[in-house]
Design an enzyme around this catalytic site. Structure first.
Site, mmCIF file in Angstrom:
data_model
loop_
_atom_site.group_PDB
_atom_site.id
_atom_site.type_symbol
_atom_site.label_atom_id
_atom_site.label_comp_id
_atom_site.label_asym_id
_atom_site.label_seq_id
_atom_site.Cartn_x
_atom_site.Cartn_y
_atom_site.Cartn_z
ATOM 1 N N GLU A 148 35.489 39.982 33.685
ATOM 2 C CA GLU A 148 36.049 41.332 33.886
ATOM 3 C C GLU A 148 35.188 42.139 34.853
ATOM 4 O O GLU A 148 35.070 43.352 34.721
ATOM 5 C CB GLU A 148 36.143 42.088 32.551
ATOM 6 N N GLY B 87 35.834 34.596 42.803
ATOM 7 C CA GLY B 87 35.596 35.202 41.500
ATOM 8 C C GLY B 87 35.471 36.712 41.631
ATOM 9 O O GLY B 87 36.431 37.449 41.411
HETATM 10 P P1 TGC Z 1 39.460 47.316 47.217
HETATM 11 O O1 TGC Z 1 39.668 47.332 48.705
HETATM 12 O O2 TGC Z 1 38.413 48.213 46.629
HETATM 13 O O3 TGC Z 1 40.824 47.610 46.474
HETATM 14 C C1 TGC Z 1 42.012 46.911 46.830
HETATM 15 C C2 TGC Z 1 43.200 47.761 46.432
HETATM 16 O O4 TGC Z 1 43.206 47.934 45.015
HETATM 17 C C3 TGC Z 1 43.140 49.338 44.674
HETATM 18 N N1 TGC Z 1 42.329 49.419 43.462
HETATM 19 C C4 TGC Z 1 42.845 49.692 42.272
HETATM 20 N N2 TGC Z 1 44.091 49.998 41.895
HETATM 21 C C5 TGC Z 1 44.299 50.211 40.586
HETATM 22 N N3 TGC Z 1 43.326 50.123 39.665
HETATM 23 C C6 TGC Z 1 42.053 49.817 40.014
HETATM 24 N N4 TGC Z 1 41.110 49.701 39.103
HETATM 25 C C7 TGC Z 1 41.772 49.577 41.374
HETATM 26 N N5 TGC Z 1 40.658 49.247 42.074
HETATM 27 C C8 TGC Z 1 41.026 49.158 43.349
HETATM 28 C C9 TGC Z 1 42.498 49.976 45.887
HETATM 29 O O5 TGC Z 1 42.803 51.335 45.943
HETATM 30 C C10 TGC Z 1 43.118 49.181 47.006
HETATM 31 O O6 TGC Z 1 44.444 49.630 47.158
HETATM 32 P P2 TGC Z 1 45.154 49.607 48.593
HETATM 33 O O7 TGC Z 1 46.481 50.244 48.352
HETATM 34 O O8 TGC Z 1 44.239 50.409 49.511
HETATM 35 O O9 TGC Z 1 45.232 48.164 49.003
HETATM 36 O O10 TGC Z 1 39.178 45.806 46.800
HETATM 37 P P3 TGC Z 1 38.001 44.832 47.168
HETATM 38 O O11 TGC Z 1 38.610 43.558 47.620
HETATM 39 O O12 TGC Z 1 36.991 45.503 48.077
HETATM 40 O O13 TGC Z 1 37.328 44.548 45.748
HETATM 41 C C11 TGC Z 1 36.732 45.552 45.017
HETATM 42 C C12 TGC Z 1 36.108 44.944 43.742
HETATM 43 C C13 TGC Z 1 34.943 44.039 44.098
HETATM 44 C C14 TGC Z 1 35.599 46.122 42.932
HETATM 45 C C15 TGC Z 1 37.173 44.161 42.946
HETATM 46 O O14 TGC Z 1 37.609 43.061 43.646
HETATM 47 C C16 TGC Z 1 36.672 43.726 41.602
HETATM 48 O O15 TGC Z 1 36.754 44.467 40.646
HETATM 49 N N6 TGC Z 1 36.136 42.457 41.472
HETATM 50 C C17 TGC Z 1 35.767 41.896 40.193
HETATM 51 C C18 TGC Z 1 36.788 40.842 39.818
HETATM 52 C C19 TGC Z 1 37.067 40.812 38.343
HETATM 53 O O16 TGC Z 1 36.742 41.734 37.613
HETATM 54 N N7 TGC Z 1 37.714 39.766 37.904
HETATM 55 C C20 TGC Z 1 38.106 39.662 36.538
HETATM 56 C C21 TGC Z 1 39.059 38.533 36.337
HETATM 57 S S1 TGC Z 1 39.937 38.608 34.808
HETATM 58 C C22 TGC Z 1 38.803 38.264 33.639
HETATM 59 O O17 TGC Z 1 37.657 38.127 33.858
HETATM 60 C C23 TGC Z 1 39.343 38.175 32.291
HETATM 61 S S2 TGC Z 1 38.208 37.769 31.075
HETATM 62 C C24 TGC Z 1 39.067 38.409 29.761
HETATM 63 C C25 TGC Z 1 38.586 38.032 28.470
HETATM 64 O O18 TGC Z 1 38.499 36.842 28.134
HETATM 65 O O19 TGC Z 1 38.349 38.977 27.677
HETATM 66 P P1 FAD Z 2 30.698 34.990 41.626
HETATM 67 O O1 FAD Z 2 31.696 35.951 42.118
HETATM 68 O O2 FAD Z 2 30.464 33.745 42.423
HETATM 69 O O3 FAD Z 2 29.309 35.767 41.452
HETATM 70 C C1 FAD Z 2 28.072 35.089 41.290
HETATM 71 C C2 FAD Z 2 26.959 36.151 41.341
HETATM 72 O O4 FAD Z 2 26.994 36.826 42.620
HETATM 73 C C3 FAD Z 2 27.145 37.232 40.286
HETATM 74 O O5 FAD Z 2 25.903 37.596 39.765
HETATM 75 C C4 FAD Z 2 27.746 38.392 41.056
HETATM 76 O O6 FAD Z 2 27.416 39.663 40.487
HETATM 77 C C5 FAD Z 2 27.092 38.227 42.417
HETATM 78 N N1 FAD Z 2 27.881 38.819 43.491
HETATM 79 C C6 FAD Z 2 29.126 38.463 43.895
HETATM 80 N N2 FAD Z 2 29.542 39.269 44.885
HETATM 81 C C7 FAD Z 2 28.559 40.167 45.094
HETATM 82 C C8 FAD Z 2 28.393 41.290 45.965
HETATM 83 N N3 FAD Z 2 29.350 41.661 46.812
HETATM 84 N N4 FAD Z 2 27.237 41.985 45.892
HETATM 85 C C9 FAD Z 2 26.270 41.649 45.019
HETATM 86 N N5 FAD Z 2 26.365 40.608 44.166
HETATM 87 C C10 FAD Z 2 27.497 39.892 44.204
HETATM 88 N N6 FAD Z 2 39.120 35.194 35.079
HETATM 89 C C11 FAD Z 2 40.466 35.382 34.999
HETATM 90 O O7 FAD Z 2 41.135 35.619 35.988
HETATM 91 N N7 FAD Z 2 41.100 35.305 33.783
HETATM 92 C C12 FAD Z 2 40.433 35.041 32.641
HETATM 93 O O8 FAD Z 2 41.049 35.000 31.560
HETATM 94 C C13 FAD Z 2 39.017 34.821 32.702
HETATM 95 N N8 FAD Z 2 38.342 34.470 31.576
HETATM 96 C C14 FAD Z 2 37.029 34.113 31.672
HETATM 97 C C15 FAD Z 2 36.370 33.588 30.561
HETATM 98 C C16 FAD Z 2 35.047 33.172 30.660
HETATM 99 C C17 FAD Z 2 34.375 32.564 29.491
HETATM 100 C C18 FAD Z 2 34.356 33.342 31.891
HETATM 101 C C19 FAD Z 2 32.914 32.933 32.016
HETATM 102 C C20 FAD Z 2 34.996 33.860 32.982
HETATM 103 C C21 FAD Z 2 36.342 34.237 32.900
HETATM 104 N N9 FAD Z 2 37.048 34.693 34.029
HETATM 105 C C22 FAD Z 2 38.394 34.914 33.966
HETATM 106 C C23 FAD Z 2 36.390 34.712 35.333
HETATM 107 C C24 FAD Z 2 35.458 35.891 35.559
HETATM 108 O O9 FAD Z 2 36.174 37.059 35.765
HETATM 109 C C25 FAD Z 2 34.549 35.539 36.727
HETATM 110 O O10 FAD Z 2 33.637 34.552 36.273
HETATM 111 C C26 FAD Z 2 33.821 36.751 37.268
HETATM 112 O O11 FAD Z 2 34.693 37.672 37.845
HETATM 113 C C27 FAD Z 2 32.730 36.359 38.289
HETATM 114 O O12 FAD Z 2 33.220 35.444 39.221
HETATM 115 P P2 FAD Z 2 32.387 34.094 39.515
HETATM 116 O O13 FAD Z 2 32.102 33.436 38.225
HETATM 117 O O14 FAD Z 2 33.140 33.327 40.551
HETATM 118 O O15 FAD Z 2 31.001 34.583 40.111
#
Ligand code: TGC
Ligand code: FAD
Length: 392
Positions: A371, A144
């Site tokens: 996100e 995640g």
């Molecule tokens: P890290 O080593 O920091 O970065 C890997 C590569 O990515 C580049 N990079 C970016 N490039 C463009 N835009 C950005 N914002 C970028 N951030 C990083 C970075 O420069 C690097 O490039 P390269 O060329 O050196 O390989 O990556 P990491 O594995 O240490 O992870 C960093 C971290 C934890 C911040 C990242 O993985 C993260 O943001 N995790 C959170 C995951 C997340 O937000 N998931 C969302 C899923 S989608 C969703 O939730 C949709 S819900 C939508 C809805 O319903 O509204």
């Molecule tokens: P985890 O990553 O298991 O995290 C659990 C807890 O551990 C959190 O509190 C987190 O902050 C903490 N944690 C994790 N790593 C660290 C760290 N390194 N240091 C300190 N604390 C940490 N994803 C998609 O790709 N597409 C979508 O359209 C999408 N829609 C979503 C819709 C809903 C309703 C929900 C609930 C989620 C959706 N997501 C989607 C997924 C969402 O992006 C993830 O739930 C989110 O990124 C967190 O991942 P996880 O749930 O596996 O939690």
């Protein structure tokens, strides 16, 4: 829900900083939410059903691809207009904003930014009109916050790719026509693939029993030896940076959207506090209730200024990932705290669906998690100011 009496607060005359066009776009979105979302959203949330009837309206107010150029069916607007549309939609419901965020920033944006001309022509106009609905598959059951560890993978089979794996928690998945899916190739490099409904081995089961974002459909994307045509690969960018750059755009929209949810809670609580009589006085006359309301409008105003400045930076192409993280984290946290306080102001009435507050509060529990979680965004700020990544 009872009649939608929403009046938007603008304590610092922020409207004076907006253009005529911004105000018109916001008004159209606001009117649509009052007319087509507010009357149906509570029932949809109670029944845990995505109201498909809103798809056409979302397209008409420019919520599908607000900043995608008009030649591809988008609205061709600036980033502040995009933010204002998200604010108004989330004023109605975070789940509705979710549908728009995914369609615009997580499906249309990657196709626009990294797709071939053929992919843009084939998918973008239909996504803009709502004829096609999209989903974005990054999160997996075991990955995640750390999407870079993903195991979903594809192999080159000569005339097609063979895709295997599973994505979880995917907004719009149960009804999506197309999914932008992030998977590793045989060298372990992340790429985006456009997977289309009907491809053999592709299924999208719905996730049930959510207490949050109930009017948004969430599900899985399952790939069991799916043959993906080679022309469906996004060729413009690979590596984790490709999906993360899409998140920048969606997180920006959420920073605005959360303000809408907060405004709705504040406005509802203010009206209620002036009308509700206890001890022979409106509860708004008690200092403790005034403290809650005064702090709410202060926090909303600060969040508005943060979002507006971020919008200006985005318009200039200068907004950084870390700046976007700060705004997403601050504004969602602000909104969830306001929802909790506002619910208390309504006493027992705060827990029923006659008012929107409890629904916003439950929705925001997802918004603070997806996100990038609240903690992950703090770590992004920490990394930005110290130069040290504390994720691992
Ligand atoms: P890290 O080593 O920091 O970065 C890997 C590569 O990515 C580049 N990079 C970016 N490039 C463009 N835009 C950005 N914002 C970028 N951030 C990083 C970075 O420069 C690097 O490039 P390269 O060329 O050196 O390989 O990556 P990491 O594995 O240490 O992870 C960093 C971290 C934890 C911040 C990242 O993985 C993260 O943001 N995790 C959170 C995951 C997340 O937000 N998931 C969302 C899923 S989608 C969703 O939730 C949709 S819900 C939508 C809805 O319903 O509204
Ligand atoms: P985890 O990553 O298991 O995290 C659990 C807890 O551990 C959190 O509190 C987190 O902050 C903490 N944690 C994790 N790593 C660290 C760290 N390194 N240091 C300190 N604390 C940490 N994803 C998609 O790709 N597409 C979508 O359209 C999408 N829609 C979503 C819709 C809903 C309703 C929900 C609930 C989620 C959706 N997501 C989607 C997924 C969402 O992006 C993830 O739930 C989110 O990124 C967190 O991942 P996880 O749930 O596996 O939690």
């Amino acid at each position: 829900m009872s009649q939608d009496l929403f009046q938007a607060p603008d304590y610092y005359n922020i409207d004076d900083l907006l253009t005529e066009e911004h105000l018109l776009i916001r008004q159209a979105a606001r009117d649509w939410v009052k007319r087509d979302v507010s009357p149906i959203i509570e029932e949809a949330a109670q029944k845990a059903e995505f109201p498909k009837s809103i798809i056409k309206g979302l397209s008409e107010i420019g919520a599908f691809g607000p900043y995608i150029p008009e030649e591809y069916g988008g609205a061709g607007l600036d980033q502040i207009s995009y933010g204002l549309i998200m604010q108004e939609i989330e004023r109605g419901d975070s789940g509705v904003r979710s549908t728009a965020s995914v369609q615009s920033s997580l499906v249309m944006f990657p196709i626009y930014a990294y797709g071939t001309e053929e992919q843009k022509q084939k998918f973008l106009p239909k996504l803009a009109s709502g004829e096609f609905m999209g989903s974005f598959g990054l999160t997996e059951p075991d990955h995640g916050s750390n999407p870079g560890g993903m195991t979903t993978n594809f192999k080159d089979k000569g005339d097609h790719y063979l895709l295997n794996g599973a994505k979880m928690w995917i907004s719009n998945a149960p009804f999506c026509d197309v999914a932008v899916v992030w998977a590793k190739n045989e060298e372990g490099r992340i790429h985006g693939l456009i997977v289309e409904r009907g491809m053999e081995g592709f299924s999208t089961p719905e996730t049930h029993n959510k207490w949050s974002l109930r009017a948004s459909a969430t599900g899985e994307l399952l790939f069991n030896n799916v043959k993906v045509p080679k022309e469906n690969l996004l060729t413009g960018k690979s590596g984790l940076g490709a999906p993360l750059s899409c998140l920048d755009s969606a997180r920006y929209g959420i920073a605005w959207g959360a303000i809408g949810a907060a405004m709705d809670c504040y406005d509802t609580a203010l009206r209620y506090a002036k009308e509700r009589i206890q001890f022979d006085k409106p509860i708004a006359s008690f200092q403790l209730q005034q403290k809650k309301l005064a702090e709410m409008i202060t926090e909303i105003t600060k969040a508005q200024l943060l979002a507006l400045r971020l919008g200006q930076l985005k318009n200039e192409g200068k907004a950084t990932t870390a700046q976007i993280s700060m705004a997403k984290r601050n504004n969602v946290d602000m909104a969830i705290k306001i929802a909790r306080e506002a619910r208390q102001i309504l006493g027992g009435m705060g827990i029923v669906g006659d008012y929107s507050i409890m629904r916003h509060m439950m929705n925001l529990e997802s918004v603070i998690t997806y996100e990038g979680t609240h903690d992950i965004h703090l770590l992004i700020t920490g990394m930005d100011i110290t130069g040290i990544a504390a994720f691992k």
